[in-house]
Design an enzyme around this catalytic site. Structure first.
Site, PDB file in Angstrom:
ATOM      1  N   GLU A 171      31.698  31.176  42.850  1.00  0.00           N
ATOM      2  CA  GLU A 171      33.114  31.524  43.085  1.00  0.00           C
ATOM      3  C   GLU A 171      34.125  30.446  42.683  1.00  0.00           C
ATOM      4  O   GLU A 171      35.048  30.148  43.428  1.00  0.00           O
ATOM      5  CB  GLU A 171      33.312  31.882  44.563  1.00  0.00           C
ATOM      6  CG  GLU A 171      32.505  33.083  44.994  1.00  0.00           C
ATOM      7  CD  GLU A 171      32.798  33.494  46.426  1.00  0.00           C
ATOM      8  OE1 GLU A 171      33.246  34.628  46.605  1.00  0.00           O
ATOM      9  OE2 GLU A 171      32.558  32.697  47.347  1.00  0.00           O
TER      10      GLU A 171
HETATM   11  C1  ACM Z   1      28.291  33.591  47.868  1.00  0.00           C
HETATM   12  O1  ACM Z   1      28.144  34.507  48.693  1.00  0.00           O
HETATM   13  N1  ACM Z   1      29.512  33.215  47.506  1.00  0.00           N
HETATM   14  C2  ACM Z   1      27.171  32.893  47.304  1.00  0.00           C
END
Ligand code: ACM
Length: 737
Positions: free
Chosen positions: A327
């Protein structure tokens, strides 16, 4: 096919039949026996091959341990723990006949690969009139065999007994993990040790700790002490505590894999050491904190990470080192002129190439220290090599992508326990199915229209039923991990949010793929949970404490309501995130409300469902149990209303108590009709329809991630009434008459 046992006692007595795990998987639940604790019908995970032996059960008392083959201090301690727990089960009376049972432990080798992915796993266990023989090629197998042996202890009216049994067992996958996020909510050392104890009992062998995130950095660093003095709010593990935890886990055959998430998810790290940041840190909220990231253009960043991760690698001896990598928004990178200049200089055209550069440099540093790099699936932007272990999370399709490039994979897509789906949801996800988990096309289309989700949507999140894996690709799947992110999980809630669902994932990763009966899983999960509690799991103790705080003096009525509900799924209970995503102020969130106490699965609810299935399948004896449950739920409304007057925290849930009571009334009408052999009246049936329809709408509001976060409303008290489908089943059966 064996005779159908009529009682737990007859399950225990009539054991002259042979069953393999594969056959067991095909048997209807009723034939598998009722909840005879222990015996092969209670084993979890189901072994690769089991034969129930002939001969009488043996009283469990002191065991005479006979070592044959390799022995070390770790095994000696494991056997002592096993004996202690068996002594706990037998009580002070000990062995009635006075003759100790010989327990031969035969470990063939000192396994040089012990506690690595390459270690020897599996065991053979025989329990018969002459005693107990446990053979394994290495220490891990002995630990696994002892776990099965402990499960083979049967509770009978005459006290605990060991069932004659012959097991030849080995896991389907070697990496069977649990990921616990200790950054969002810190989890105490004692809590982690409890989880390790429970993991070992269901043969989970990797505890992956998510040790740093925007909310905190959780390990003491001597080289960079501001990580704990500034970045942890005083909640971190000292280096001595880490060493203690690693030792504790090792003794139980559990590896600890550390994760330090970079270059994103680093607000805590960067608040401590802002010189490595790419942009401003102040004033970030939960979502905008995702923009903070380490500065990939500054060589000092890599010198910092080299020293810090070197220090951490010395603390965590496992060969795998998890660098997160998920992310990264790239926002601060694109807003930083010096980073943009660096990118241009190197011919990088965007965030993805910078990310790739970052991971390649970091991997080089870790590999120099002898570590195998692993990360969430996004690290593939920079590391497409077979030396990098990829952990999937956005959807099962990532398994196909990574393995097509020859990369080994750990599967977590489909195993996110924080989404609060029931145990069977994770159980249905096979690690070798690249279409098992992900958004449906409809969900993806709704996500695309959302200003926050839209830009983040990638192919990997969308389920693609056309995907398949070759045998070679399947061979790259090392295993999986149940993941528990802790935005909404406190230390007090940890046991209850992990168990029993982590045990469902344990079975999926250990047992043959053909072991898939959800009803039989639920039956065995309840048996195991009871046993886990006896050996230290605190889910029930903590749940009771939370209920007592929420509604002092009214615990009983809350317990009764909780039997019939589950928390809303898919982040729908995350008020902060719902507020941010819908651009409105978040409603208050504490971690002590009904939805926090309610379990994703209810044992009472499961028993009710089983009874309804039995009755509608023709077993009239199930009616009495159904009636008892429905009367209890119907009559709880008055008590709950009174309790809510005394305890305002219950007020939101009054409509839930009302609906449960009304559903129970409808269920009782249906039950009467079935028992009297008549059809339910059309009027009764249509009243029930309206009520059931309301539950369907409530379920829909958190049935998917996008719904959970964007539906305008969630049901009262953020709970779902989970007995509704079974009541519907009862009403349908009554209407057909
Ligand atoms: C995640 O759930 N951002 C690895």
């Amino acid at each position: 096919m064996p005779n159908r046992p009529s009682s737990p006692a007859s399950v225990i007595r009539r054991r002259r039949w042979v069953r393999t795990a594969l056959l067991a998987a095909c048997l209807p639940a009723a034939v598998m026996g009722t909840a005879a604790e222990g015996s092969t019908s209670g084993l979890l995970p189901v072994p690769r091959s089991v034969q129930e032996g002939a001969g009488p059960l043996m009283a469990v008392g002191p065991m005479r341990v006979i070592w044959s083959g390799y022995r070390n201090a770790l095994l000696t301690r494991a056997v002592a723990r096993f004996s202690g727990r068996v002594a706990g089960e037998t009580g002070a009376a000990g062995h009635p006949s006075g003759a100790p049972i010989p327990l031969i432990i035969d470990c063939a080798f000192d396994d040089a690969a012990f506690l690595t992915l390459e270690q020897k796993e599996g065991y053979r266990l025989v329990v018969d009139a002459s005693g107990i023989r446990l053979h394994a090629e290495g220490a891990e197998g002995i630990l696994q065999g002892l776990a099965t042996l402990e499960q083979d202890i049967v509770a009978t009216p005459d006290g605990p007994r060991i069932a004659p049994i012959s097991v030849d067992d080995a896991p389907r996958f070697h990496w069977r993990g649990v990921m616990i996020d200790v950054a969002r909510h810190f989890m105490s050392l004692a809590s982690l040790k409890r989880q390790i104890d429970a993991m070992a009992q269901v043969k989970l062998n990797v505890l992956h700790l998510h040790l740093s995130d925007n909310e905190g950095f959780r390990v003491e660093s001597r080289l960079y002490p501001r990580l704990q003095t500034v970045g942890s709010h005083g909640q971190f593990y000292t280096q001595d505590e880490v060493r203690d935890l690693v030792r504790y886990a090792r003794d139980r055959g559990v590896r600890i894999v550390p994760e330090f998430d970079v270059p994103g998810h680093t607000l805590a790290m960067l608040t401590a050491y802002p010189e490595y940041a790419s942009g401003p840190l102040a004033g970030a909220n939960y979502l905008s904190a995702m923009n903070s990231a380490l500065n990939p253009a500054d060589p000092a960043t890599f010198a910092f990470l080299d020293r810090l991760f070197g220090e951490m690698a010395d603390l965590f001896p496992d060969r795998y080192f998890h660098v997160g990598g998920d992310e990264v928004t790239g926002t601060h990178w694109s807003e930083n002129p010096s980073i943009q200049a660096f990118a241009k200089q190197n011919g990088f055209t965007g965030k993805v190439e910078l990310e790739g550069y970052f991971h390649r440099r970091l991997a080089e540093l870790l590999r120099r220290r002898g570590r195998i790099v692993m990360g969430w699936e996004e690290i593939r932007v920079g590391l497409k090599d077979p030396a990098t272990l990829v952990q999937t999370w956005r959807g099962s399709g990532s398994i196909a992508k990574a393995t097509a490039a020859g990369q080994p994979v750990i599967v977590s897509a489909g195993y996110y326990l924080d989404l609060l789906e029931p145990a069977v949801a994770a159980y249905r996800v096979d690690p070798e199915d690249p279409a098992a988990s992900g958004m449906s096309p409809e969900e993806a289309s709704a996500a695309r229209k959302n200003p926050i989700f839209g830009p983040r949507l990638v192919d990997e999140m969308i389920r693609n039923p056309a995907l398949t894996l070759t045998q070679a690709q399947k061979g790259l799947i090392r295993g999986g991990e149940a993941a528990l992110w802790s935005e909404l999980v406190t230390d007090e809630m940890l046991d209850q949010r992990l168990w029993p669902r982590a045990a469902a994932v344990a079975e999926r990763l250990w047992s043959p793929a053909e072991v898939v009966d959800p009803a039989d899983l639920e039956r065995r999960l309840e048996i195991r949970q009871t046993r886990l509690r006896r050996s230290g799991l605190l889910d029930e103790v903590h749940r009771r404490a939370m209920i007592a705080r929420l509604a002092p003096g009214d615990e009983g009525t809350v317990e009764t309501l909780l039997e019939a509900v589950a928390p809303v799924r898919n982040h729908a209970h995350n008020h902060l995130l719902r507020g941010l995503i819908n651009f409105r102020p978040a409603s208050p969130q504490t971690f002590d409300q009904l939805a926090d106490i309610a379990a994703p699965d209810s044992f009472a609810g499961w028993r009710f469902e089983r009874a309804v299935t039995a009755l509608t399948g023709g077993d009239r004896t199930a009616a009495a149990r159904i009636r008892t449950d429905l009367l209890r739920w119907r009559d709880n409304e008055t008590a709950f209303r009174t309790a809510a007057q005394r305890n305002p925290a219950l007020t939101d849930a009054v409509p839930v108590a009302v609906d449960i009571a009304e559903l129970s009334r409808q269920g009782l009408e249906a039950l009467d009709a079935i028992e009297q052999g008549r059809a339910l009246t059309a009027e009764g049936s249509s009243r029930a329809d309206a009520l059931l329809q309301r539950q369907t709408v409530a379920n829909r509001a958190s049935a998917t991630m996008i719904a959970g976060l964007t539906a305008p409303r969630q049901p009262p008290a953020d709970v779902l009434i989970t007995i509704a489908p079974a009541i519907q089943q009862l009403i349908s059966a009554a209407s057909k008459r």
